[in-house]
Design a protein around this motif. Structure first.
Motif, PDB file in Angstrom:
ATOM      1  N   TRP A 416     -24.741  25.139  40.181  1.00  0.00           N
ATOM      2  CA  TRP A 416     -23.692  24.286  40.727  1.00  0.00           C
ATOM      3  C   TRP A 416     -23.153  23.164  39.857  1.00  0.00           C
ATOM      4  CZ3 TRP A 416     -21.187  24.006  45.420  1.00  0.00           C
ATOM      5  CH2 TRP A 416     -20.784  22.542  45.734  1.00  0.00           C
ATOM      6  N   GLN A 417     -24.089  22.702  38.877  1.00  0.00           N
ATOM      7  CA  GLN A 417     -23.931  21.699  37.877  1.00  0.00           C
ATOM      8  C   GLN A 417     -22.879  22.370  36.797  1.00  0.00           C
ATOM      9  OE1 GLN A 417     -24.392  18.701  38.456  1.00  0.00           O
ATOM     10  NE2 GLN A 417     -25.376  18.721  40.428  1.00  0.00           N
ATOM     11  N   LEU A 418     -23.653  23.520  36.635  1.00  0.00           N
ATOM     12  CA  LEU A 418     -22.738  24.152  35.363  1.00  0.00           C
ATOM     13  C   LEU A 418     -21.512  24.523  35.828  1.00  0.00           C
ATOM     14  CD1 LEU A 418     -25.572  26.565  34.294  1.00  0.00           C
ATOM     15  CD2 LEU A 418     -24.774  24.623  32.725  1.00  0.00           C
ATOM     16  N   GLY A 634     -36.608  20.768  29.679  1.00  0.00           N
ATOM     17  CA  GLY A 634     -36.785  22.006  30.330  1.00  0.00           C
ATOM     18  C   GLY A 634     -36.563  23.140  29.577  1.00  0.00           C
ATOM     19  N   ARG A 635     -36.676  23.111  28.439  1.00  0.00           N
ATOM     20  CA  ARG A 635     -36.533  24.363  27.411  1.00  0.00           C
ATOM     21  C   ARG A 635     -37.821  24.949  27.152  1.00  0.00           C
ATOM     22  NH1 ARG A 635     -32.395  23.011  22.258  1.00  0.00           N
ATOM     23  NH2 ARG A 635     -31.542  25.022  22.089  1.00  0.00           N
ATOM     24  N   SER A 636     -37.826  26.067  27.242  1.00  0.00           N
ATOM     25  CA  SER A 636     -39.142  26.817  26.823  1.00  0.00           C
ATOM     26  C   SER A 636     -39.352  27.173  25.406  1.00  0.00           C
ATOM     27  CB  SER A 636     -39.023  28.469  27.575  1.00  0.00           C
ATOM     28  OG  SER A 636     -38.082  29.229  26.910  1.00  0.00           O
ATOM     29  N   SER A 637     -40.262  28.034  25.037  1.00  0.00           N
ATOM     30  CA  SER A 637     -40.788  28.170  23.719  1.00  0.00           C
ATOM     31  C   SER A 637     -39.342  29.037  22.880  1.00  0.00           C
ATOM     32  CB  SER A 637     -41.826  28.951  23.527  1.00  0.00           C
ATOM     33  OG  SER A 637     -42.108  30.117  24.330  1.00  0.00           O
ATOM     34  N   ALA A 659     -34.208  18.911  38.843  1.00  0.00           N
ATOM     35  CA  ALA A 659     -34.451  19.775  37.410  1.00  0.00           C
ATOM     36  C   ALA A 659     -33.505  20.452  37.245  1.00  0.00           C
ATOM     37  CB  ALA A 659     -35.880  20.578  37.594  1.00  0.00           C
ATOM     38  N   GLY A 660     -32.803  21.136  38.318  1.00  0.00           N
ATOM     39  CA  GLY A 660     -31.589  21.891  38.135  1.00  0.00           C
ATOM     40  C   GLY A 660     -30.383  21.257  37.454  1.00  0.00           C
ATOM     41  N   ARG A 661     -30.371  19.828  37.905  1.00  0.00           N
ATOM     42  CA  ARG A 661     -29.094  19.018  37.497  1.00  0.00           C
ATOM     43  C   ARG A 661     -29.495  18.758  36.029  1.00  0.00           C
ATOM     44  NH1 ARG A 661     -28.437  13.223  37.712  1.00  0.00           N
ATOM     45  NH2 ARG A 661     -26.437  12.690  37.534  1.00  0.00           N
ATOM     46  N   ALA A 664     -28.954  21.485  33.490  1.00  0.00           N
ATOM     47  CA  ALA A 664     -27.540  21.761  33.406  1.00  0.00           C
ATOM     48  C   ALA A 664     -26.885  20.872  32.493  1.00  0.00           C
ATOM     49  CB  ALA A 664     -26.740  21.996  34.963  1.00  0.00           C
ATOM     50  N   THR A 665     -27.106  19.411  32.702  1.00  0.00           N
ATOM     51  CA  THR A 665     -26.681  18.692  31.687  1.00  0.00           C
ATOM     52  C   THR A 665     -27.021  18.626  30.263  1.00  0.00           C
ATOM     53  OG1 THR A 665     -26.658  16.746  33.463  1.00  0.00           O
ATOM     54  CG2 THR A 665     -26.555  16.116  31.275  1.00  0.00           C
ATOM     55  N   VAL A 666     -28.476  19.277  30.016  1.00  0.00           N
ATOM     56  CA  VAL A 666     -28.746  19.250  28.647  1.00  0.00           C
ATOM     57  C   VAL A 666     -27.947  20.579  28.111  1.00  0.00           C
ATOM     58  CG1 VAL A 666     -30.584  20.080  27.274  1.00  0.00           C
ATOM     59  CG2 VAL A 666     -31.171  18.485  28.957  1.00  0.00           C
ATOM     60  N   ILE A 667     -27.783  21.796  28.922  1.00  0.00           N
ATOM     61  CA  ILE A 667     -27.134  23.032  28.487  1.00  0.00           C
ATOM     62  C   ILE A 667     -25.718  22.529  28.080  1.00  0.00           C
ATOM     63  CG2 ILE A 667     -26.427  25.382  29.107  1.00  0.00           C
ATOM     64  CD1 ILE A 667     -28.998  25.653  30.732  1.00  0.00           C
ATOM     65  N   ASP A 668     -25.169  21.941  28.955  1.00  0.00           N
ATOM     66  CA  ASP A 668     -23.567  21.396  28.919  1.00  0.00           C
ATOM     67  C   ASP A 668     -23.534  20.794  27.390  1.00  0.00           C
ATOM     68  OD1 ASP A 668     -20.627  20.863  29.789  1.00  0.00           O
ATOM     69  OD2 ASP A 668     -21.612  18.769  29.577  1.00  0.00           O
ATOM     70  N   GLN A 669     -24.578  19.744  27.173  1.00  0.00           N
ATOM     71  CA  GLN A 669     -24.544  19.280  25.885  1.00  0.00           C
ATOM     72  C   GLN A 669     -24.632  19.977  24.674  1.00  0.00           C
ATOM     73  OE1 GLN A 669     -27.638  16.494  26.318  1.00  0.00           O
ATOM     74  NE2 GLN A 669     -26.322  15.109  27.450  1.00  0.00           N
ATOM     75  N   LEU A 670     -25.382  21.129  24.863  1.00  0.00           N
ATOM     76  CA  LEU A 670     -25.618  21.957  23.695  1.00  0.00           C
ATOM     77  C   LEU A 670     -24.277  22.900  23.436  1.00  0.00           C
ATOM     78  CD1 LEU A 670     -29.451  23.151  24.735  1.00  0.00           C
ATOM     79  CD2 LEU A 670     -28.434  22.046  22.605  1.00  0.00           C
TER      80      LEU A 670
END
Length: 776
Positions: A416-418, A634-637, A659-661, A664-670
């Motif tokens: 949803w956030q993405l 929330g990033r894995s190895s 956590a989903g929100r 999604a914010t971190v992925i958007d930044q990346l």
């Protein structure tokens, strides 16, 4: 009893607010009813301010649990009888009422009273008979206590008579508690026992003469008759056991051995220290006689600061999704109700389902109204109102693709956030519908089907690529990772934990039972035993009851973890909770315990939690005790793979949504070429609840609609523009000023004396006092 009119403190099984109950009492009084029996459930101020009854005799009997300030501002000719104990401030500001308490009373008995009498058949708490008054035209206020008094009794007592019988006192040497009679300037205190720590600077013991003894003896007889204990007269009527204390007069206080004149103090202390050559005299700039008696401006010890927006409210701080609850109520107050409701979709795709029904509402548990014995603001109303609102318009499409494995609350939240941020989110769900356990196993008794269906439809209209029936294995996961920019693992915990006992295969797992129950595909029989007494076990209990079970038992090896509505619903169904019990075997009869007892059951359900099935991830992604190991973002190895929800660790539905929100914010930044900004995801510190004061703020006890809730929210941490600080400032130093964007409250330092009234009265906790910078 028959001549008393009964007034219930509940209506339709819901507790009446103090205000509504008081209005009901006043309506009876206006109709001429003069004898009322009140069934109380903690309501405040019962029996006070009955001016309509004057000069008639008014009788009120209270059963149940009376709240604070019973009989406050009580009027002459009013008689209040409490059939049990009394809460704080019994007879507060009493102006003539007679109050009888058949149990003990807590703090503040007869605080600030000017007339009337209070009879207590037990002991009282701290600060009884404080700040009492005496008008010579009327009889003095009286307080009679059968037991003992708590600490600081008679503090600043300025009139009236107190009689403390000390019967069965735990400490006969401290019948008046610690440090009684501090600041006493008037009145009398009769004590049966000792008061060794009384303030001898303010009070003195005097001889109990014949006239005083006769008055006391007649009063004891009346007192014991009031509290229905006349047989105690012989024990209490021993003159040598009694002592009498009175206030010292000003001359007696001034003539003490430590008395020093003002001129001595000026010469030997003030000038020696502040004068030239003193310890700090050379550092100060003022000349003798130039400092005003009440300091202002640069001479203030403290400076008030308007700390608007520096802290967040406790409700927002406790919300796993980070919803700014206080801001939403501020919108409601300004009549932007639609905007306040729509804001929920910015933080959760399930505002009605989760916030309105399923969430245990930690925001309400942290509401500062709880500290003042009021019901918290009902945030669920905002959630429930969001059922049919339209989704927001997504940002411009970025052509970036993110895969989300799992269509439960956490996965849908991330997708949803993405989508809101303009990216293409593809959801891979193994089941035939999205929503995870919300859709599959949570009973409809906890959430209306139309609410869930409306939100599922809204999600499907917004997230365009949802693939159902997609079972993910290692090969499929590798393909997904290769074809997407990032992957979010939100597979949930679908693998049930079992018990290492004989016959465990005879039992059903909780989620399997709930899924079949929701589809009406199971009949549990009359008797069911649920191993595991958490909230999921409670859901099993309520569904089993719906399907015909009458003997429902939940067992656990420790104190049950169930709480909130789930446990309440299970208990309403007659479910029994038993612990600590240890299962030895599950057999045809039911559950055999290690102590040899057999709990008979037609159906046995194991409800001890679930773990995620992450076998599809492969060895390159690090696990920790069966869960994906992630960093704060929330990033894995594997830098391309994130994980949230039960795949990371067990938690609430709202934890997964939050956590989903964040992920999604971190992925958007990346995706936008930025480094992850975790500081930007961190909320401001929570306001200290001790800064929030509701003393001068008078909200409703039980607001039950959006408009009332918006008005009654104290707006912790953000100014609600109530103007209380302006009203309470004794110097008129505070004013409201308009700004281009909003307003602010400013302090005129030429008027401000740094008294702190603004801080003490602010319901939002906005004002703070900081020490003034020393003069240089």
């Amino acid at each position: 009893m028959s001549d008393y009119i009964f007034i219930a403190g509940k209506r339709d099984e819901k507790r009446l607010s103090s205000r509504v109950l008081e209005e009901t009492i006043h309506q009876h009084v206006k109709r001429g009813n003069r004898k009322l029996e009140i069934q109380a459930f903690g309501q405040h101020g019962i029996g006070g301010r009955l001016w309509e009854s004057a000069p008639d005799r008014m009788d009120i009997r209270i059963i149940g649990h009376s709240g604070q300030r019973t009989g406050s501002l009580g009027t002459p000719n009013t008689r209040i009888e409490i059939m049990g104990p009394a809460s704080d401030d019994i007879g507060w500001l009493n102006a003539g009422a007679q109050i009888i308490v058949h149990g003990s009373a807590s703090n503040g008995a007869m605080n600030g009273a000017a007339q009337g009498k209070v009879f207590v058949g037990g002991s009282i708490g701290a600060r009884g008979m404080t700040m009492t008054k005496r008008n010579p035209r009327f009889e003095p206020p009286e307080l009679w206590v059968l037991g003992s008094a708590g600490d600081y009794f008679g503090e600043f007592m300025a009139g009236g008579i107190a009689v403390i019988c000390g019967l069965n006192a735990a400490n006969q040497e401290q019948v008046l508690g610690y440090r009684p009679l501090v600041g006493m300037v008037g009145g009398k205190v009769f004590v049966r026992g000792e008061a060794k720590t009384y303030s001898d600077k303010d009070a003195k013991e005097v001889e109990l003469d014949d006239q005083e003894w006769e008055w006391l003896l007649q009063g004891i007889k009346t007192f014991l008759k009031k509290i229905e204990k006349p047989k105690l007269l012989e024990e209490l009527a021993v003159r040598k056991d009694w002592r009498l204390f009175e206030a010292k007069n000003p001359q007696e206080k001034a003539d003490g051995p430590d008395r020093k004149s003002m001129s001595w103090f000026r010469e030997q202390v003030w000038d020696m220290e502040l004068g030239r050559g003193g310890l700090i005299g050379d550092l100060q700039e003022t000349e003798k006689g130039t400092v005003p008696v009440i300091t202002k401006g640069e001479y203030r010890r403290y400076i008030p600061v308007w700390e608007q927006g520096k802290y967040i409210s406790p409700c927002q701080a406790s919300c796993p999704t980070g919803i700014p609850v206080q801001q939403r109520w501020a919108m409601v107050r300004t009549d932007n109700i639609d905007e306040a409701i729509s804001m929920g979709l910015e933080y959760s795709p399930f505002p009605a389902t989760v916030c309105g029904h399923l969430c245990p509402s930690p925001c309400m548990a942290s509401c500062t109204r709880n500290l003042s014995y009021m019901t918290p603001i009902n945030v669920r109303l905002l959630g429930q109102a969001a059922q049919n609102i339209k989704p927001p318009k997504p940002a411009k499409e970025s052509k970036k693709k993110v895969a989300v494995i799992g269509g439960g609350p956490g996965g849908i939240s991330a997708a949803w956030q993405l989508t809101m941020k303009g990216h293409t989110a593809t959801v891979f769900e193994a089941g035939q519908t999205i929503g995870g356990k919300i859709s599959a196993v949570i009973p409809e008794s906890r959430i209306p089907a139309d609410t869930l269906n409306a939100e599922i439809d809204r999600i499907k209209s917004y997230i365009k690529d949802i693939r159902l029936g997609e079972t993910i294995d290692a090969e499929k996961f590798a393909e997904i990772k290769k074809s997407h920019d990032y992957v979010v693992v939100a597979a949930g915990a679908k693998k049930p934990r079992s018990l290492p006992v004989k016959g465990a295969d005879r039992a059903l797992f909780a989620n399997d039972f709930l899924e079949q129950a929701k589809a009406d595909k199971i009949k549990p029989g009359k008797k069911i035993v649920i191993i595991g007494a958490g909230n999921v076990g409670c859901d099993v209990a309520t569904e089993a009851h719906r399907l015909g079970a009458v003997d429902i038992t939940l067992i656990d090896v420790q104190k049950p973890a169930a709480f909130g509505k789930e446990r309440e619903d299970a208990e309403k169904c007659g479910a029994q909770f038993r612990w600590p019990l240890f299962t030895k075997e599950i057999n045809a009869k039911g559950v055999l315990l290690e102590d040899g007892e057999t709990l008979e059951a037609n159906t046995v359900v194991i409800s001890i939690g679930d773990v995620p099935d992450l076998s599809f991830l492969g060895e390159e992604i690090e696990l920790d005790r069966g869960f994906v190991k992630v960093d704060d973002a929330g990033r894995s190895s594997d830098g391309k793979v994130f994980a949230i929800g039960d795949a990371v660790g067990p938690g609430l539905i709202t934890d997964a949504i939050g956590a989903g929100r964040r992920t999604a914010t971190v992925i958007d930044q990346l995706l936008n070429g930025q480094a992850p900004d975790m500081a930007g995801l961190t909320l401001a510190p929570m306001i200290d609840t001790q800064r929030v004061s509701l003393t001068y703020y008078n909200p409703r006890q039980d607001a039950d609609n959006l408009e009332e809730c918006g008005q009654d929210c104290a707006s912790c941490g953000n100014c609600r523009d109530c103007g209380i600080c302006v009203s309470v400032c004794p110097e008129g130093a505070i004013s409201r000023q308009e700004k281009e964007a909003g307003f602010e409250y400013v302090v005129d330092e030429s008027k401000c004396i740094g008294c702190g009234f603004c801080k003490g009265a602010c319901p939002c906790g906005i004002w703070e006092l900081i020490p003034n910078t020393p003069l240089m």
